[in-house]
Enzyme design. Structure first.
Site, PDB file in Angstrom:
ATOM      1  N   ARG A 365      78.934   6.911  30.678  1.00  0.00           N
ATOM      2  CA  ARG A 365      77.522   6.355  31.152  1.00  0.00           C
ATOM      3  C   ARG A 365      76.759   6.859  29.752  1.00  0.00           C
ATOM      4  O   ARG A 365      75.180   5.935  29.767  1.00  0.00           O
ATOM      5  CB  ARG A 365      77.118   6.368  32.698  1.00  0.00           C
ATOM      6  CG  ARG A 365      77.433   6.094  33.269  1.00  0.00           C
ATOM      7  CD  ARG A 365      76.780   6.136  34.644  1.00  0.00           C
ATOM      8  NE  ARG A 365      77.447   5.292  36.340  1.00  0.00           N
ATOM      9  CZ  ARG A 365      77.804   5.744  37.107  1.00  0.00           C
ATOM     10  NH1 ARG A 365      77.891   7.624  36.925  1.00  0.00           N
ATOM     11  NH2 ARG A 365      79.082   5.917  37.515  1.00  0.00           N
ATOM     12  N   VAL A 366      77.611   7.258  29.218  1.00  0.00           N
ATOM     13  CA  VAL A 366      77.075   8.215  27.978  1.00  0.00           C
ATOM     14  C   VAL A 366      77.236   6.791  26.916  1.00  0.00           C
ATOM     15  O   VAL A 366      76.217   6.692  26.042  1.00  0.00           O
ATOM     16  CB  VAL A 366      77.038   9.708  27.142  1.00  0.00           C
ATOM     17  CG1 VAL A 366      76.753   9.918  26.441  1.00  0.00           C
ATOM     18  CG2 VAL A 366      76.118   9.994  28.502  1.00  0.00           C
TER      19      VAL A 366
END
Length: 505
Positions: A365-366
Protein backbone atom coordinates in the site's frame (compact mmCIF):
# COMPACT_ATOMS: atom_id res chain seq x y z
CA UNK A 1 29.56 -7.85 87.44
CA UNK A 2 26.40 -5.93 88.36
CA UNK A 3 25.12 -3.33 85.89
CA UNK A 4 24.04 -0.03 87.46
CA UNK A 5 20.51 1.28 86.78
CA UNK A 6 21.82 4.47 85.09
CA UNK A 7 23.77 2.43 82.54
CA UNK A 8 20.66 0.37 81.72
CA UNK A 9 18.61 3.53 81.12
CA UNK A 10 21.30 5.08 78.86
CA UNK A 11 21.60 1.81 76.92
CA UNK A 12 17.83 1.67 76.30
CA UNK A 13 17.83 5.38 75.29
CA UNK A 14 20.65 4.77 72.78
CA UNK A 15 18.83 1.77 71.26
CA UNK A 16 15.64 3.81 70.90
CA UNK A 17 17.55 6.65 69.22
CA UNK A 18 19.38 4.28 66.88
CA UNK A 19 16.17 2.55 65.79
CA UNK A 20 15.52 4.15 62.41
CA UNK A 21 14.17 1.32 60.28
CA UNK A 22 12.14 2.57 57.29
CA UNK A 23 8.71 1.04 57.09
CA UNK A 24 7.69 -0.22 53.65
CA UNK A 25 4.26 -1.53 52.77
CA UNK A 26 4.36 -4.66 50.62
CA UNK A 27 1.26 -6.14 49.05
CA UNK A 28 1.36 -9.87 49.73
CA UNK A 29 -0.97 -12.61 48.48
CA UNK A 30 -1.26 -16.39 48.59
CA UNK A 31 -1.27 -18.84 45.68
CA UNK A 32 -4.65 -20.57 45.59
CA UNK A 33 -4.05 -22.75 42.52
CA UNK A 34 -1.33 -23.16 39.90
CA UNK A 35 -1.02 -25.10 36.66
CA UNK A 36 0.08 -24.79 33.00
CA UNK A 37 2.08 -21.62 33.70
CA UNK A 38 -0.84 -19.74 35.26
CA UNK A 39 -1.43 -19.01 38.96
CA UNK A 40 -4.53 -17.83 40.83
CA UNK A 41 -3.68 -15.63 43.81
CA UNK A 42 -5.77 -14.44 46.72
CA UNK A 43 -4.96 -11.06 48.21
CA UNK A 44 -2.79 -8.48 46.39
CA UNK A 45 -5.49 -5.84 46.79
CA UNK A 46 -3.32 -3.01 45.46
CA UNK A 47 -1.81 -4.79 42.45
CA UNK A 48 -2.14 -3.17 39.00
CA UNK A 49 -2.63 -4.64 35.55
CA UNK A 50 0.62 -5.89 33.93
CA UNK A 51 2.53 -5.45 37.20
CA UNK A 52 5.40 -7.83 37.94
CA UNK A 53 4.88 -10.27 40.81
CA UNK A 54 7.64 -12.00 42.80
CA UNK A 55 6.97 -15.67 43.54
CA UNK A 56 10.39 -16.17 45.17
CA UNK A 57 13.15 -18.51 43.92
CA UNK A 58 13.84 -15.94 41.13
CA UNK A 59 10.46 -16.72 39.53
CA UNK A 60 8.47 -13.72 38.29
CA UNK A 61 4.88 -13.40 37.12
CA UNK A 62 2.66 -10.93 35.31
CA UNK A 63 -0.67 -9.81 36.81
CA UNK A 64 -3.27 -10.15 34.04
CA UNK A 65 -6.72 -10.82 35.50
CA UNK A 66 -7.78 -8.41 38.26
CA UNK A 67 -11.00 -9.60 39.86
CA UNK A 68 -12.73 -8.55 43.09
CA UNK A 69 -11.01 -11.10 45.32
CA UNK A 70 -8.46 -12.97 43.20
CA UNK A 71 -5.68 -12.15 40.71
CA UNK A 72 -4.81 -14.31 37.68
CA UNK A 73 -1.10 -14.23 36.82
CA UNK A 74 1.10 -15.67 34.07
CA UNK A 75 4.33 -17.20 35.38
CA UNK A 76 7.70 -16.51 33.71
CA UNK A 77 10.26 -19.22 34.31
CA UNK A 78 9.91 -22.61 35.96
CA UNK A 79 6.28 -22.86 37.06
CA UNK A 80 6.92 -26.19 38.82
CA UNK A 81 8.67 -24.35 41.67
CA UNK A 82 5.41 -22.50 42.50
CA UNK A 83 3.12 -24.38 44.89
CA UNK A 84 -0.29 -23.77 46.44
CA UNK A 85 0.02 -21.74 49.61
CA UNK A 86 3.19 -19.91 48.48
CA UNK A 87 3.45 -16.23 49.29
CA UNK A 88 3.46 -13.79 46.34
CA UNK A 89 4.69 -10.22 46.60
CA UNK A 90 3.84 -7.32 44.28
CA UNK A 91 6.91 -5.40 43.07
CA UNK A 92 5.31 -2.13 41.97
CA UNK A 93 7.18 -2.44 38.65
CA UNK A 94 6.16 -3.20 35.08
CA UNK A 95 8.10 -5.64 32.94
CA UNK A 96 11.22 -4.17 31.26
CA UNK A 97 13.93 -5.59 28.98
CA UNK A 98 17.59 -4.59 28.53
CA UNK A 99 18.23 -2.51 25.39
CA UNK A 100 21.20 -0.99 23.57
CA UNK A 101 24.11 -1.78 21.25
CA UNK A 102 25.37 -4.56 23.55
CA UNK A 103 22.51 -6.78 22.33
CA UNK A 104 23.61 -6.68 18.66
CA UNK A 105 25.05 -10.03 17.61
CA UNK A 106 23.47 -11.85 20.57
CA UNK A 107 20.72 -14.45 21.03
CA UNK A 108 18.51 -13.64 24.02
CA UNK A 109 15.21 -14.74 25.56
CA UNK A 110 12.22 -12.35 25.86
CA UNK A 111 13.49 -11.14 29.25
CA UNK A 112 16.87 -10.20 27.73
CA UNK A 113 18.79 -13.10 29.28
CA UNK A 114 21.56 -14.48 27.01
CA UNK A 115 21.03 -17.88 25.35
CA UNK A 116 24.23 -18.02 23.27
CA UNK A 117 26.79 -18.75 26.00
CA UNK A 118 28.73 -15.55 25.28
CA UNK A 119 28.43 -14.15 28.79
CA UNK A 120 26.18 -11.47 30.30
CA UNK A 121 24.75 -8.54 28.31
CA UNK A 122 26.86 -5.46 29.11
CA UNK A 123 24.08 -2.86 29.30
CA UNK A 124 22.22 -1.12 32.10
CA UNK A 125 19.60 0.56 29.88
CA UNK A 126 16.08 -0.86 29.97
CA UNK A 127 12.76 -0.08 28.31
CA UNK A 128 9.18 -1.15 29.15
CA UNK A 129 7.96 -4.10 27.10
CA UNK A 130 4.58 -2.41 26.55
CA UNK A 131 4.83 1.09 25.06
CA UNK A 132 2.25 3.36 23.50
CA UNK A 133 2.60 3.65 19.71
CA UNK A 134 3.81 7.01 18.29
CA UNK A 135 0.86 9.21 17.36
CA UNK A 136 0.21 10.39 13.83
CA UNK A 137 1.61 13.90 14.45
CA UNK A 138 5.19 12.68 15.02
CA UNK A 139 5.18 10.29 12.05
CA UNK A 140 6.49 10.92 8.56
CA UNK A 141 5.32 9.34 5.32
CA UNK A 142 7.32 6.33 4.11
CA UNK A 143 9.74 7.33 1.35
CA UNK A 144 12.96 5.31 1.79
CA UNK A 145 13.18 1.72 0.48
CA UNK A 146 14.25 -1.40 2.36
CA UNK A 147 16.25 -3.30 -0.28
CA UNK A 148 15.34 -6.96 0.26
CA UNK A 149 17.70 -8.20 -2.47
CA UNK A 150 14.81 -10.27 -3.88
CA UNK A 151 13.98 -9.21 -7.44
CA UNK A 152 10.27 -10.11 -7.30
CA UNK A 153 9.67 -8.08 -4.12
CA UNK A 154 11.83 -5.02 -4.86
CA UNK A 155 10.34 -4.72 -8.36
CA UNK A 156 6.65 -5.41 -7.67
CA UNK A 157 5.89 -5.26 -3.92
CA UNK A 158 8.36 -2.69 -2.55
CA UNK A 159 8.89 -2.34 1.20
CA UNK A 160 9.68 1.06 2.72
CA UNK A 161 11.34 2.01 6.01
CA UNK A 162 8.57 2.43 8.56
CA UNK A 163 6.17 0.12 6.72
CA UNK A 164 4.44 -3.01 8.05
CA UNK A 165 4.44 -5.66 5.31
CA UNK A 166 2.82 -9.00 6.10
CA UNK A 167 4.37 -12.22 4.77
CA UNK A 168 1.56 -14.77 4.56
CA UNK A 169 1.27 -18.30 3.24
CA UNK A 170 0.94 -21.98 4.06
CA UNK A 171 3.51 -23.99 5.96
CA UNK A 172 6.83 -24.50 4.12
CA UNK A 173 6.29 -21.98 1.30
CA UNK A 174 9.41 -19.87 2.01
CA UNK A 175 8.07 -17.20 4.41
CA UNK A 176 11.06 -17.25 6.77
CA UNK A 177 13.44 -17.44 3.79
CA UNK A 178 12.20 -14.06 2.49
CA UNK A 179 12.74 -12.48 5.92
CA UNK A 180 16.22 -14.02 6.27
CA UNK A 181 17.25 -12.93 2.75
CA UNK A 182 16.20 -9.39 3.66
CA UNK A 183 18.31 -9.50 6.86
CA UNK A 184 21.32 -10.91 4.98
CA UNK A 185 21.00 -8.18 2.32
CA UNK A 186 21.50 -5.45 4.97
CA UNK A 187 25.14 -6.50 5.50
CA UNK A 188 27.34 -3.41 5.39
CA UNK A 189 24.30 -1.11 5.49
CA UNK A 190 22.76 1.08 8.19
CA UNK A 191 19.73 -1.09 9.01
CA UNK A 192 19.75 -2.93 12.37
CA UNK A 193 17.78 -6.19 12.25
CA UNK A 194 15.86 -8.03 14.98
CA UNK A 195 14.56 -11.56 14.40
CA UNK A 196 11.90 -12.65 16.91
CA UNK A 197 11.28 -16.42 16.89
CA UNK A 198 7.95 -17.31 18.54
CA UNK A 199 7.10 -20.95 19.23
CA UNK A 200 9.76 -22.28 16.82
CA UNK A 201 11.68 -25.50 17.36
CA UNK A 202 15.08 -24.90 18.92
CA UNK A 203 16.71 -26.73 15.99
CA UNK A 204 15.16 -24.26 13.51
CA UNK A 205 16.30 -21.24 15.54
CA UNK A 206 19.82 -22.71 15.74
CA UNK A 207 19.73 -23.20 11.96
CA UNK A 208 18.64 -19.57 11.43
CA UNK A 209 21.46 -18.28 13.67
CA UNK A 210 23.92 -20.53 11.79
CA UNK A 211 22.78 -19.14 8.41
CA UNK A 212 23.08 -15.55 9.66
CA UNK A 213 26.59 -16.25 11.01
CA UNK A 214 27.67 -17.92 7.73
CA UNK A 215 26.58 -14.81 5.82
CA UNK A 216 28.16 -12.35 8.32
CA UNK A 217 24.69 -11.02 9.16
CA UNK A 218 24.80 -11.52 12.96
CA UNK A 219 27.03 -8.42 13.15
CA UNK A 220 23.89 -6.27 12.68
CA UNK A 221 21.23 -8.64 14.08
CA UNK A 222 19.60 -9.45 17.43
CA UNK A 223 17.77 -12.79 17.79
CA UNK A 224 15.00 -12.98 20.41
CA UNK A 225 13.95 -16.60 20.97
CA UNK A 226 10.85 -17.89 22.77
CA UNK A 227 10.91 -21.52 21.64
CA UNK A 228 8.13 -24.07 21.47
CA UNK A 229 9.42 -25.58 24.74
CA UNK A 230 9.13 -22.23 26.54
CA UNK A 231 6.01 -21.28 28.48
CA UNK A 232 3.08 -19.50 26.81
CA UNK A 233 3.69 -16.28 28.82
CA UNK A 234 7.26 -16.05 27.46
CA UNK A 235 6.01 -16.59 23.90
CA UNK A 236 3.35 -13.93 24.55
CA UNK A 237 5.81 -11.17 25.51
CA UNK A 238 8.52 -12.08 22.95
CA UNK A 239 7.39 -9.74 20.09
CA UNK A 240 6.79 -6.86 22.52
CA UNK A 241 10.27 -7.35 23.97
CA UNK A 242 11.82 -7.34 20.48
CA UNK A 243 9.86 -4.18 19.64
CA UNK A 244 11.12 -2.46 22.82
CA UNK A 245 14.71 -3.23 21.75
CA UNK A 246 13.93 -1.75 18.31
CA UNK A 247 12.41 1.39 19.84
CA UNK A 248 15.67 2.16 21.65
CA UNK A 249 17.49 2.32 18.28
CA UNK A 250 14.64 4.29 16.68
CA UNK A 251 14.88 6.84 19.52
CA UNK A 252 18.56 7.30 18.56
CA UNK A 253 17.53 8.14 14.97
CA UNK A 254 18.51 4.73 13.56
CA UNK A 255 16.54 2.48 11.20
CA UNK A 256 15.46 -0.98 12.36
CA UNK A 257 13.95 -4.01 10.62
CA UNK A 258 12.05 -6.41 12.90
CA UNK A 259 10.73 -9.84 11.85
CA UNK A 260 8.00 -11.57 13.89
CA UNK A 261 8.18 -15.28 13.04
CA UNK A 262 5.35 -15.93 13.46
CA UNK A 263 2.27 -14.15 14.85
CA UNK A 264 0.02 -17.20 14.36
CA UNK A 265 1.90 -19.00 17.15
CA UNK A 266 1.83 -15.77 19.17
CA UNK A 267 -1.99 -15.74 18.95
CA UNK A 268 -2.06 -19.42 19.96
CA UNK A 269 0.05 -18.69 23.04
CA UNK A 270 -2.25 -15.80 24.00
CA UNK A 271 -5.34 -17.96 23.47
CA UNK A 272 -3.84 -20.66 25.71
CA UNK A 273 -3.14 -18.13 28.48
CA UNK A 274 -6.58 -16.53 28.15
CA UNK A 275 -8.43 -19.84 28.36
CA UNK A 276 -6.40 -20.88 31.41
CA UNK A 277 -7.21 -17.51 33.00
CA UNK A 278 -10.89 -18.26 32.26
CA UNK A 279 -11.42 -15.24 30.04
CA UNK A 280 -14.56 -15.42 27.86
CA UNK A 281 -13.83 -17.11 24.53
CA UNK A 282 -15.03 -15.73 21.20
CA UNK A 283 -14.56 -16.76 17.56
CA UNK A 284 -12.26 -19.83 17.17
CA UNK A 285 -11.87 -19.76 21.00
CA UNK A 286 -9.73 -16.61 20.83
CA UNK A 287 -10.47 -13.94 23.48
CA UNK A 288 -12.25 -10.76 22.44
CA UNK A 289 -9.10 -8.60 22.51
CA UNK A 290 -7.04 -10.72 20.09
CA UNK A 291 -7.20 -7.91 17.46
CA UNK A 292 -5.76 -5.47 20.02
CA UNK A 293 -3.05 -8.05 20.75
CA UNK A 294 -1.50 -7.50 17.31
CA UNK A 295 -2.64 -3.95 16.54
CA UNK A 296 -0.87 -2.48 19.57
CA UNK A 297 2.30 -4.34 18.52
CA UNK A 298 2.32 -3.46 14.80
CA UNK A 299 1.27 0.17 15.31
CA UNK A 300 4.61 0.70 17.08
CA UNK A 301 6.33 0.37 13.68
CA UNK A 302 6.72 3.88 12.27
CA UNK A 303 8.94 6.36 10.47
CA UNK A 304 9.50 9.34 12.79
CA UNK A 305 9.77 12.91 11.52
CA UNK A 306 13.07 14.82 11.71
CA UNK A 307 12.06 16.69 14.87
CA UNK A 308 11.76 13.35 16.69
CA UNK A 309 15.02 11.81 15.47
CA UNK A 310 14.03 10.54 12.03
CA UNK A 311 14.43 6.88 13.03
CA UNK A 312 12.17 4.09 11.84
CA UNK A 313 10.95 0.58 12.64
CA UNK A 314 9.98 -1.60 9.68
CA UNK A 315 7.92 -4.66 10.68
CA UNK A 316 7.72 -7.92 8.74
CA UNK A 317 5.11 -10.01 10.57
CA UNK A 318 4.68 -13.59 9.35
CA UNK A 319 1.32 -15.42 9.40
CA UNK A 320 0.82 -19.11 8.59
CA UNK A 321 -2.41 -20.00 6.79
CA UNK A 322 -4.18 -23.35 6.69
CA UNK A 323 -4.78 -24.60 3.11
CA UNK A 324 -4.43 -21.06 1.75
CA UNK A 325 -7.36 -19.70 3.78
CA UNK A 326 -6.58 -15.97 4.02
CA UNK A 327 -10.13 -15.29 5.26
CA UNK A 328 -9.53 -17.03 8.62
CA UNK A 329 -9.71 -14.97 11.83
CA UNK A 330 -6.05 -14.17 12.56
CA UNK A 331 -4.98 -13.64 8.87
CA UNK A 332 -7.82 -11.15 8.22
CA UNK A 333 -7.02 -9.33 11.47
CA UNK A 334 -3.35 -8.85 10.59
CA UNK A 335 -4.06 -8.05 6.91
CA UNK A 336 -6.29 -5.18 8.08
CA UNK A 337 -3.55 -3.83 10.37
CA UNK A 338 -0.60 -3.98 7.94
CA UNK A 339 0.31 -1.84 4.91
CA UNK A 340 0.22 -4.70 2.44
CA UNK A 341 1.02 -8.39 2.18
CA UNK A 342 3.29 -10.76 0.29
CA UNK A 343 1.23 -13.89 -0.37
CA UNK A 344 3.15 -17.10 -1.01
CA UNK A 345 1.32 -19.87 -2.83
CA UNK A 346 2.02 -23.61 -2.37
CA UNK A 347 1.18 -24.40 -6.03
CA UNK A 348 3.81 -21.93 -7.27
CA UNK A 349 6.34 -23.20 -4.72
CA UNK A 350 5.80 -26.83 -5.74
CA UNK A 351 6.09 -25.96 -9.44
CA UNK A 352 9.58 -24.54 -8.86
CA UNK A 353 8.74 -20.81 -8.86
CA UNK A 354 10.66 -19.55 -5.84
CA UNK A 355 10.04 -17.15 -4.19
CA UNK A 356 6.45 -18.35 -4.70
CA UNK A 357 4.91 -14.85 -4.73
CA UNK A 358 1.35 -14.64 -5.99
CA UNK A 359 1.37 -11.29 -7.80
CA UNK A 360 -2.43 -11.01 -7.90
CA UNK A 361 -2.98 -11.32 -4.13
CA UNK A 362 0.19 -9.53 -3.02
CA UNK A 363 0.16 -5.76 -2.60
CA UNK A 364 2.16 -2.91 -1.10
CA UNK A 365 0.00 0.00 0.00
CA UNK A 366 3.08 2.25 0.03
CA UNK A 367 3.85 1.37 -3.59
CA UNK A 368 6.29 3.36 -5.72
CA UNK A 369 6.97 5.83 -2.89
CA UNK A 370 9.19 3.16 -1.35
CA UNK A 371 11.07 2.32 -4.57
CA UNK A 372 14.29 3.80 -5.85
CA UNK A 373 13.86 5.62 -9.15
CA UNK A 374 16.14 3.12 -10.90
CA UNK A 375 13.98 0.11 -9.96
CA UNK A 376 10.81 2.01 -10.83
CA UNK A 377 12.19 2.76 -14.30
CA UNK A 378 13.24 -0.78 -15.17
CA UNK A 379 10.40 -2.66 -13.43
CA UNK A 380 7.82 -0.61 -15.34
CA UNK A 381 4.83 -2.74 -16.27
CA UNK A 382 6.35 -5.96 -14.92
CA UNK A 383 3.68 -6.52 -12.25
CA UNK A 384 0.80 -5.86 -14.68
CA UNK A 385 2.39 -8.04 -17.38
CA UNK A 386 2.81 -10.92 -14.94
CA UNK A 387 -0.77 -10.66 -13.69
CA UNK A 388 -2.06 -10.62 -17.30
CA UNK A 389 0.22 -13.55 -18.17
CA UNK A 390 -1.23 -15.67 -15.33
CA UNK A 391 -4.74 -14.95 -16.67
CA UNK A 392 -3.75 -15.79 -20.26
CA UNK A 393 -1.84 -18.91 -19.21
CA UNK A 394 -4.99 -20.46 -17.74
CA UNK A 395 -6.71 -20.13 -21.16
CA UNK A 396 -3.64 -21.01 -23.21
CA UNK A 397 -3.35 -24.43 -21.59
CA UNK A 398 -6.15 -25.58 -23.89
CA UNK A 399 -3.90 -24.95 -26.90
CA UNK A 400 -1.96 -22.06 -28.46
CA UNK A 401 -2.71 -22.78 -32.12
CA UNK A 402 -5.63 -20.34 -32.29
CA UNK A 403 -3.90 -17.51 -30.42
CA UNK A 404 -2.92 -14.36 -32.32
CA UNK A 405 0.71 -13.16 -32.51
CA UNK A 406 0.29 -10.42 -29.89
CA UNK A 407 -1.11 -12.88 -27.32
CA UNK A 408 1.68 -15.39 -28.03
CA UNK A 409 4.25 -12.61 -27.58
CA UNK A 410 2.65 -11.63 -24.27
CA UNK A 411 2.74 -15.25 -23.10
CA UNK A 412 6.40 -15.54 -24.06
CA UNK A 413 7.28 -12.29 -22.24
CA UNK A 414 5.36 -13.49 -19.14
CA UNK A 415 7.16 -16.84 -19.14
CA UNK A 416 10.48 -15.01 -19.45
CA UNK A 417 9.65 -12.66 -16.54
CA UNK A 418 8.55 -15.61 -14.38
CA UNK A 419 11.82 -17.40 -15.13
CA UNK A 420 13.96 -14.33 -14.43
CA UNK A 421 12.24 -13.59 -11.11
CA UNK A 422 13.22 -17.02 -9.75
CA UNK A 423 16.00 -16.67 -7.21
CA UNK A 424 18.11 -18.98 -5.08
CA UNK A 425 17.62 -18.88 -1.32
CA UNK A 426 20.18 -16.83 0.68
CA UNK A 427 21.49 -15.17 -2.52
CA UNK A 428 20.11 -11.63 -2.38
CA UNK A 429 21.18 -9.18 -5.11
CA UNK A 430 22.26 -5.57 -4.66
CA UNK A 431 20.47 -2.67 -6.35
CA UNK A 432 22.66 -2.44 -9.45
CA UNK A 433 22.45 -6.20 -10.12
CA UNK A 434 18.64 -6.09 -9.94
CA UNK A 435 18.55 -3.08 -12.28
CA UNK A 436 20.80 -4.78 -14.87
CA UNK A 437 18.67 -7.95 -15.01
CA UNK A 438 15.31 -6.16 -15.08
CA UNK A 439 16.61 -3.77 -17.76
CA UNK A 440 17.65 -6.74 -19.93
CA UNK A 441 14.14 -8.24 -19.61
CA UNK A 442 12.12 -5.07 -20.18
CA UNK A 443 14.22 -3.83 -23.07
CA UNK A 444 13.52 -7.09 -24.92
CA UNK A 445 17.17 -8.17 -25.02
CA UNK A 446 16.40 -11.52 -23.39
CA UNK A 447 13.47 -12.37 -25.69
CA UNK A 448 15.59 -14.70 -27.81
CA UNK A 449 17.16 -16.54 -24.83
CA UNK A 450 15.70 -20.06 -24.30
CA UNK A 451 13.87 -20.48 -20.96
CA UNK A 452 16.23 -23.18 -19.74
CA UNK A 453 19.23 -20.85 -20.29
CA UNK A 454 17.81 -17.78 -18.49
CA UNK A 455 19.48 -18.63 -15.18
CA UNK A 456 22.90 -19.13 -16.81
CA UNK A 457 22.44 -15.92 -18.85
CA UNK A 458 21.67 -13.91 -15.70
CA UNK A 459 24.62 -15.32 -13.75
CA UNK A 460 27.12 -14.79 -16.56
CA UNK A 461 25.76 -11.31 -17.42
CA UNK A 462 26.22 -10.10 -13.83
CA UNK A 463 29.74 -11.52 -13.75
CA UNK A 464 30.54 -9.88 -17.12
CA UNK A 465 29.15 -6.48 -16.05
CA UNK A 466 31.09 -6.62 -12.77
CA UNK A 467 34.41 -7.41 -14.45
CA UNK A 468 34.19 -5.57 -17.80
CA UNK A 469 31.83 -2.63 -17.16
CA UNK A 470 31.90 -1.94 -13.40
CA UNK A 471 31.37 1.80 -14.03
CA UNK A 472 27.78 1.14 -15.23
CA UNK A 473 26.77 -0.59 -11.99
CA UNK A 474 28.58 2.08 -9.97
CA UNK A 475 26.68 4.85 -11.77
CA UNK A 476 23.36 3.16 -10.90
CA UNK A 477 24.41 2.62 -7.27
CA UNK A 478 25.54 6.25 -6.87
CA UNK A 479 22.63 8.03 -8.59
CA UNK A 480 19.86 5.47 -7.83
CA UNK A 481 18.71 6.33 -11.35
CA UNK A 482 19.01 5.00 -14.91
CA UNK A 483 19.89 8.07 -16.95
CA UNK A 484 19.81 8.14 -20.73
CA UNK A 485 23.60 7.79 -20.82
CA UNK A 486 23.54 4.84 -18.39
CA UNK A 487 20.76 3.20 -20.41
CA UNK A 488 22.80 3.50 -23.62
CA UNK A 489 25.87 1.99 -21.95
CA UNK A 490 23.75 -0.83 -20.49
CA UNK A 491 22.27 -1.66 -23.90
CA UNK A 492 25.71 -1.71 -25.53
CA UNK A 493 27.20 -3.85 -22.74
CA UNK A 494 24.36 -6.41 -22.88
CA UNK A 495 24.62 -6.57 -26.69
CA UNK A 496 28.39 -7.19 -26.38
CA UNK A 497 27.79 -9.91 -23.82
CA UNK A 498 25.16 -11.64 -25.98
CA UNK A 499 27.80 -11.95 -28.71
CA UNK A 500 29.88 -14.11 -26.37
CA UNK A 501 27.01 -16.01 -24.68
CA UNK A 502 26.09 -19.40 -26.09
CA UNK A 503 22.35 -20.01 -25.92
CA UNK A 504 22.95 -23.75 -26.39
CA UNK A 505 23.07 -26.10 -23.41
Amino acid sequence: MAIRGQEIVSLIKRQIEDFGGDLTLVDVGTVVSVGDGVATIQGLQGVRSNELLDFGNEVLGLAMNLESDIVGAAIFGDATTVKEGDRVRSTGQIIVVPVGDALIGRVVDPLGRPLDGKGPIATTNTRPVEQEAPNVVVRKSVDTPVQTGIKAIDAMIPIGRGQRELIIGDRSTGKSAIALDTIINQKGGDLICIYVAIGQKQSKVAQVVGILEENDAMAHTIVVNAGSSDSAPLQFIAPYAGCAMAEEFMAQGKDVLIVYDDLTKHAWAYRQMSLLLRRPAGREAYPGDVFYLHSRLLERAAKMDDEHGGGSITALPIIETQAGDVSAYIPTNVISITDGQIYLEPELFNSGIRPAVNVGLSVSRVGGAAQTRAIRQVAGRLRLNLAQYRELASFAQFGTADLDAATRAQLARGQLATEVLKQLQYHPLNLEQEVIILYAVNSGQMDDIPMERCSAFEEQLLRYMGSTHPEVGQAVADSKDVTEETGTKLTQAITEFKGTFSSQL
